[in-house]
Design a protein around this motif. Structure first.
Motif, PDB file in Angstrom:
ATOM      1  N   GLN A 156      -8.425  -5.543   2.240  1.00 31.97           N
ATOM      2  CA  GLN A 156      -8.504  -4.018   1.679  1.00 31.97           C
ATOM      3  C   GLN A 156      -7.548  -3.625   2.456  1.00 31.97           C
ATOM      4  O   GLN A 156      -6.721  -2.408   1.701  1.00 31.97           O
ATOM      5  CB  GLN A 156     -10.105  -4.087   1.030  1.00 31.97           C
ATOM      6  CG  GLN A 156     -10.432  -4.376   0.340  1.00 31.97           C
ATOM      7  CD  GLN A 156     -12.304  -3.784  -0.037  1.00 31.97           C
ATOM      8  OE1 GLN A 156     -13.212  -3.928   0.703  1.00 31.97           O
ATOM      9  NE2 GLN A 156     -12.136  -3.576  -0.967  1.00 31.97           N
ATOM     10  N   TYR A 157      -7.234  -3.331   3.186  1.00 27.02           N
ATOM     11  CA  TYR A 157      -6.757  -2.548   4.076  1.00 27.02           C
ATOM     12  C   TYR A 157      -4.991  -2.454   4.089  1.00 27.02           C
ATOM     13  O   TYR A 157      -4.504  -1.924   3.979  1.00 27.02           O
ATOM     14  CB  TYR A 157      -7.337  -2.166   5.383  1.00 27.02           C
ATOM     15  CG  TYR A 157      -6.417  -1.317   6.531  1.00 27.02           C
ATOM     16  CD1 TYR A 157      -6.349  -0.647   6.572  1.00 27.02           C
ATOM     17  CD2 TYR A 157      -5.542  -2.101   7.177  1.00 27.02           C
ATOM     18  CE1 TYR A 157      -5.901   0.544   7.239  1.00 27.02           C
ATOM     19  CE2 TYR A 157      -4.682  -1.653   7.807  1.00 27.02           C
ATOM     20  CZ  TYR A 157      -4.509   0.524   8.092  1.00 27.02           C
ATOM     21  OH  TYR A 157      -3.805   1.106   8.577  1.00 27.02           O
ATOM     22  N   THR A 158      -4.985  -4.296   3.963  1.00 23.59           N
ATOM     23  CA  THR A 158      -3.516  -4.070   4.086  1.00 23.59           C
ATOM     24  C   THR A 158      -2.909  -4.249   2.062  1.00 23.59           C
ATOM     25  O   THR A 158      -1.933  -3.718   2.402  1.00 23.59           O
ATOM     26  CB  THR A 158      -3.779  -5.879   4.419  1.00 23.59           C
ATOM     27  OG1 THR A 158      -4.249  -6.352   3.723  1.00 23.59           O
ATOM     28  CG2 THR A 158      -3.506  -5.789   6.033  1.00 23.59           C
ATOM     29  N   LYS A 159      -4.294  -4.127   1.648  1.00 21.65           N
ATOM     30  CA  LYS A 159      -3.631  -4.878   0.396  1.00 21.65           C
ATOM     31  C   LYS A 159      -2.920  -3.631  -0.323  1.00 21.65           C
ATOM     32  O   LYS A 159      -1.800  -3.588  -0.945  1.00 21.65           O
ATOM     33  CB  LYS A 159      -4.746  -5.022  -0.532  1.00 21.65           C
ATOM     34  CG  LYS A 159      -4.838  -5.294  -2.025  1.00 21.65           C
ATOM     35  CD  LYS A 159      -5.620  -5.221  -2.473  1.00 21.65           C
ATOM     36  CE  LYS A 159      -5.357  -5.614  -4.446  1.00 21.65           C
ATOM     37  NZ  LYS A 159      -6.463  -5.830  -4.906  1.00 21.65           N
ATOM     38  N   PRO A 160      -2.935  -2.085  -0.044  1.00 23.14           N
ATOM     39  CA  PRO A 160      -2.375  -0.499  -0.207  1.00 23.14           C
ATOM     40  C   PRO A 160      -0.662  -0.940   0.075  1.00 23.14           C
ATOM     41  O   PRO A 160       0.355  -0.676  -0.578  1.00 23.14           O
ATOM     42  CB  PRO A 160      -3.142   0.406   0.207  1.00 23.14           C
ATOM     43  CG  PRO A 160      -4.189  -0.596   0.289  1.00 23.14           C
ATOM     44  CD  PRO A 160      -4.277  -1.694   0.733  1.00 23.14           C
ATOM     45  N   PHE A 161      -0.656  -1.503   0.966  1.00 20.68           N
ATOM     46  CA  PHE A 161       0.608  -1.415   2.292  1.00 20.68           C
ATOM     47  C   PHE A 161       1.425  -2.247   0.724  1.00 20.68           C
ATOM     48  O   PHE A 161       2.842  -2.403   0.710  1.00 20.68           O
ATOM     49  CB  PHE A 161       0.590  -1.656   3.239  1.00 20.68           C
ATOM     50  CG  PHE A 161       0.067  -1.152   4.402  1.00 20.68           C
ATOM     51  CD1 PHE A 161       0.767   0.029   4.916  1.00 20.68           C
ATOM     52  CD2 PHE A 161      -1.196  -0.906   4.926  1.00 20.68           C
ATOM     53  CE1 PHE A 161       0.740   0.897   5.472  1.00 20.68           C
ATOM     54  CE2 PHE A 161      -1.501  -0.144   5.082  1.00 20.68           C
ATOM     55  CZ  PHE A 161      -1.521   1.298   6.171  1.00 20.68           C
ATOM     56  N   ASN A 162       0.804  -3.707   0.554  1.00 18.69           N
ATOM     57  CA  ASN A 162       1.362  -4.914  -0.087  1.00 18.69           C
ATOM     58  C   ASN A 162       1.879  -4.596  -1.289  1.00 18.69           C
ATOM     59  O   ASN A 162       3.040  -4.040  -1.671  1.00 18.69           O
ATOM     60  CB  ASN A 162       0.995  -5.979  -0.084  1.00 18.69           C
ATOM     61  CG  ASN A 162       1.363  -7.210  -0.513  1.00 18.69           C
ATOM     62  OD1 ASN A 162       2.395  -6.986  -0.325  1.00 18.69           O
ATOM     63  ND2 ASN A 162       0.269  -8.274  -1.285  1.00 18.69           N
TER      64      ASN A 162
END
Length: 581
Positions: A288-294
């Protein structure tokens, strides 16, 4: 540059600040509920320790909370999307209205010097690109920022060590996103500019298709189109290459974060610091944390395209508007028709002088004909009289008042113009004739059509005056279009007339009738007649012979023939052979 463009775009969202706040609240609630889901799943996992070691009493309550969080998160996600859609579409609507209004306010020089297809591309395609970029950008911005902050807070509360590992690896994602954004923006900007160039060329070629075919220009047209299209292909390929790096690069960074969380979580579980359920929770948070960056990096393509398009839109909005009327400007309600030009000088390009020290006095009711070779300044003089352009030096006055001290609308309302290039819009015949006087009764419209000798062909149309005319009068002949434009001026019945080759596209028999109508209409009115066919200006009170921006001869028809000068040679070049025959 992107920051300035973004800041300016955000100023257009101020009227919808309430929706902005509501969208942010919905984003916070939606993300908070979605972040509770891994916690509940972890607790459920810890209740299922192994065979025969399942807490069936505690599971149902967790499952109910889990379902409620999922449903609630989806509901608030929908509300947030609704708010961002309202912000985006209303903002873009306002931007498009402002841009269209700006096109009515810029000087005619801008319209003349900018390809019309390029202007159309900015009003339609560029603003659509801004809309797409804003729509996705707002959604990803709200959910992304709240998700990143919320996930960090949840992980920090559960285990500071694993949270520290995630934070340390975060700059890697930011570096990748920054690198891709910086390189893709330049290419998307060039791509947008070339799209405008291509649209302008296509609009030009389609609008003049008869000439293209008449001169056998098809192959050269295709070659030039291919050149521009190839240029667009190259720039688009570079832009897409950099934007395509975003997904695999961010996925690689995501995998590193996920692996680091898994390894450290497993070691912590061995030493009893974490349970299996908590490891499950942290792995979910890592995603969930890395998804927004993606996601944010994934929409770099549209964001950069939107910024490039917005920059082109703002370039038009930043154009200097036409010099406004003086607050004390006179609103002319009546006109005698006395026109005077005093030491007038004007040029479109400062390095190429056109009209210099032009002096002219026109008395009320005079018929002034303007003749001369192409490029001598005939049409330019009309542009100055109508104040489409302002003089560089000198002054033009009407009834003793400088036209710069008269409101443009009232000045232009004093003239009735019939140009060589007829213009009709998509609408009924009646609406086109009544363009300058929309509230005119049907009797006056028909009277004007009869005076212009257009009533006969209008009656033969399928629905008479209610017949719908195609765009630019495509379902009428060129002569019929011009007759409707003549009827439009006759309906307005202005105090002064400007006829720029007004009968050039009409057959000889109809021209005789229309000329008679014009003669009646010009009685007592100051009239300016631009003509190449000198037979149409024999009855003019004064004929101005222009060459290179100067009046080189002046007088009536007989006087100019008697001088045997430029006009005499021009007249004989048209009629000597036919008169001898």
């Amino acid at each position: 540059m992107n920051k300035q463009v973004l800041k300016r775009l955000l100023t257009y969202t101020k009227p919808y600040f309430g929706f902005l706040v509501l969208a942010l609240i919905c984003a916070v609630i939606s993300v908070t509920l979605s972040l509770l889901v891994p916690v509940l799943i972890g607790d459920a996992v810890d209740l299922i320790i192994g065979p025969g070691q399942v807490d069936f009493d505690g599971l149902p309550m967790i499952l109910w909370w889990l379902a409620g969080c999922i449903v609630g998160s989806s509901l608030f996600q929908w509300l947030m999307s609704y708010c961002t859609n309202v912000i985006t579409y209303r903002t873009v609507k306002d931007l498009r209205i402002q841009l269209f209004n700006k096109l009515s306010a810029v000087p005619l020089k801008f319209i003349d010097q900018t390809a019309h297809g390029n202007i159309i591309n900015r009003v339609v395609n560029d603003i659509d690109q801004v809309s797409d970029g804003l729509l996705q950008g707002f959604t990803q911005l709200f959910t992304g920022v709240v998700t990143i902050v919320g996930t960090l807070l949840f992980m920090l509360f559960a285990d500071p060590l694993i949270t520290l590992v995630v934070v340390v690896l975060t700059p890697l994602s930011l570096f990748v996103a920054s690198f891709i954004a910086k390189n893709s923006y330049k290419h998307f900007r060039n791509q947008t500019v070339t799209q405008g160039e291509l649209t302008g060329y296509i609009e030009e070629m389609i609008g003049n298709q008869k000439l293209v075919k008449g001169f056998g220009y098809e192959e050269r047209t295709e070659e030039k189109f291919g050149t521009i299209n190839e240029k667009l292909y190259g720039q688009g390929q570079k832009a897409q290459f950099y934007s395509s790096l975003s997904n695999p690069c961010t996925r690689f960074v995501n995998a590193i974060v996920y692996a680091a969380v898994g390894i450290i979580g497993a070691i912590s579980a061995i030493y009893g610091r974490l349970t299996v359920g908590q490891i499950s929770m942290f792995l979910s948070y890592a995603n969930q944390y890395t998804k927004p960056f993606n996601e944010i990096t994934g929409i770099v393509t549209q964001l950069q395209s939107a910024f490039a398009s917005a920059q082109r839109v703002f370039a038009v909005l930043d154009e200097e508007p036409e010099i406004p009327d003086d607050p004390q400007a006179l609103r002319k309600t009546s006109c005698e028709g006395r026109v005077e030009l005093s030491d007038v000088s004007f040029s479109y390009d400062p390095e190429r002088p056109l009209i210099e020290n032009l002096n002219l006095l026109v008395h009320p009711g005079n018929r002034i004909a303007i003749v001369g070779p192409t490029g001598c300044g005939k049409t330019t003089l009309i542009n100055l009289l109508m104040r489409f352009y302002d003089v560089n030096e000198g002054a033009i006055s009407v009834d003793g008042t400088d036209i710069r001290a008269i409101t443009r609308n009232s000045l232009r309302g004093s003239y009735g113009m019939v140009l060589q290039e007829s213009w009709l819009f998509s609408g009924t015949v009646r609406d086109n004739i009544a363009y300058g006087k929309p509230d005119a009764p049907d009797e006056e419209v028909k009277a004007a059509a009869k005076a212009a000798h257009a009533h006969g062909f209008i009656r033969r149309l399928p629905n008479g005056y209610n017949t719908i005319i195609a765009e630019d009068g495509g379902n009428l002949s060129q002569g019929q279009r011009q007759l409707l434009c003549i009827a439009r001026v006759m309906l307005v019945d202005p105090p002064m007339l400007i006829l720029d080759e007004a009968t050039s596209n009409i057959d000889t028999r109809t021209e005789l009738y229309v000329q008679e109508a014009f003669q009646r209409m010009m009685e007592g009115r100051t009239s300016f007649i631009v003509a190449h066919r000198l037979s149409t200006i024999k009855n003019a009170d004064t004929i101005l012979v222009m060459d290179k921006g100067h009046i080189i001869e002046q007088g009536n028809h007989q006087e100019l023939l008697h001088k045997q000068g430029f006009y005499y040679r021009l007249y004989n070049s048209q009629f000597a052979a036919s008169e001898e025959a």
